[in-house]
Design a protein around this motif. Structure first.
Motif: not given
Length: 362
Positions: A79-95
């Motif tokens: 759950v920690l991995i998913l929260l971290a990677l999802a938040s980082a992706t949503l913050l920095w990627a071209d959505l």
């Protein structure tokens, strides 16, 4: 999100022009995922310990030492991995990039299947969890849908083809069977990482290595100049997956802080199925499915050891290994856990370098 908010301001404030660069945003994703892991990790682990009390159920047929050394350690750290990677992706990627959403949804979908598996193990106090057929069915459905969407996002000449490592311009056309192949790659990667996750820190470092490699591959495949120079398939748009790969690296590094021997938390199927599926999805998107088998060769060895063990026992009544997966075989031979883990990390690094060499040796 930051890309859409801050890059348009570059017309007036030149410093915001850095957000156009995938490399800058990949670095940002790594650091964000790492910091989120450090921030949420201690509280999440305390909460998991409080809720689980007895921790992850330990296999009674596993190495005897695990009944002493692993007992009481909470699971569901994925759950920690998913929260971290999802938040980082949503913050920095071209959505607006479709590839990012497909890979992220595969990751979260496989994570949900893993969460259900972990939950059943905990509530039933058994190492059984979700029935194997139901787990594979869920993975297969998500994989097929994802592969179909990836086909539609990819240029027609590459959409249903598989590139062959070490050779330029050789593509194997799969036609209408490509979604099945793509699903099998995601499922295979997911379950192979799951089988590897048996010792403290054993799976997460090879995942981090593979994610870094595929972030690099995604960046090259998405850039026409680099792709043409190297003779690899150019898949427009996949460069943005470097940001996602960076998020996986950061989240893995953060999780390792808590998973290093002796582990404070296990990733469980929530983590192993999701990040394994993520690697498979990126490989399918970038047309480097076969290279994944090299870079992720350690996962392949672990999965093959289980297949060989089961087949040998059913056909001959004899076991090839003292215990499968492969890391348990070496435990039974008397190797210490840190020795196994570090040597497997070394093997993972060597295989990753071999896999990366396919980009140039053509």
């Amino acid at each position: 999100m930051l890309y859409h908010l801050l890059f348009p301001l570059a017309e007036h404030i030149s410093v915001f022009n850095v957000f156009r660069y995938i490399t800058f945003r990949t670095g940002g994703a790594i650091m964000t995922a790492l910091l989120v892991s450090f921030w949420l990790g201690p509280g999440l682990i305390r909460w998991l310990k409080k809720k689980q009390r007895e921790g992850q159920p330990i296999r009674l047929d596993g190495p005897e030492s695990h009944l002493l050394t692993k007992k009481g350690t909470p699971t569901m750290g994925g759950v920690l991995i998913l929260l971290a990677l999802a938040s980082a992706t949503l913050l920095w990627a071209d959505l607006t990039n479709g590839y990012v959403w497909v890979v992220l949804i595969v990751t979260l979908g496989y994570g949900l299947i893993g969460f259900a598996d972990d939950y059943l193990k905990l509530t039933k106090r058994s190492s059984g969890g979700l029935p194997g057929r139901l787990k594979l069915l869920g993975q297969g459905m998500i994989g097929v849908v994802a592969a179909v969407v990836l086909m539609r996002l990819t240029t027609p000449q590459l959409a249903t083809s598989v590139a062959v490592p070490f050779f330029k311009d050789i593509l194997i056309p799969l036609g209408f069977t490509f979604p099945l192949f793509g699903a099998l790659v995601m499922m295979g990667s997911s379950n192979a990482v799951n089988l590897t996750d048996g010792l403290d820190g054993l799976a997460i470092v090879p995942v981090m290595i593979a994610a870094a490699c595929f972030a690099f591959i995604a960046y090259l495949a998405g850039n026409a100049i680099f792709a043409n120079y190297l003779g690899i398939p150019h898949v427009p748009g996949t460069g943005e997956l470097a940001v996602f790969g960076g998020a996986v690296v950061g989240a893995s590094l953060g999780f390792l802080w808590f998973n290093a021997p002796p582990a404070m938390v296990f990733m469980g199927d929530t983590g192993s199925l999701s990040i394994g599926g993520a690697l498979g999805a990126v490989a399918v998107a970038t047309k480097h499915e076969l290279v994944l088998a090299i870079i992720g060769g350690l996962f392949v060895l672990e999965a093959v050891s289980v297949i060989v063990q089961v087949a040998s026992f059913k056909l001959t009544g004899k076991r090839v290994f003292r215990m499968a997966p492969l890391h348990h075989h070496f435990e039974k031979k008397g190797w210490q856990e840190p020795t196994i883990v570090i040597r497997f990390w070394i093997i993972a690094m060597i295989l990753a370098l071999i896999g990366l060499s396919t980009l140039k040796l053509r």
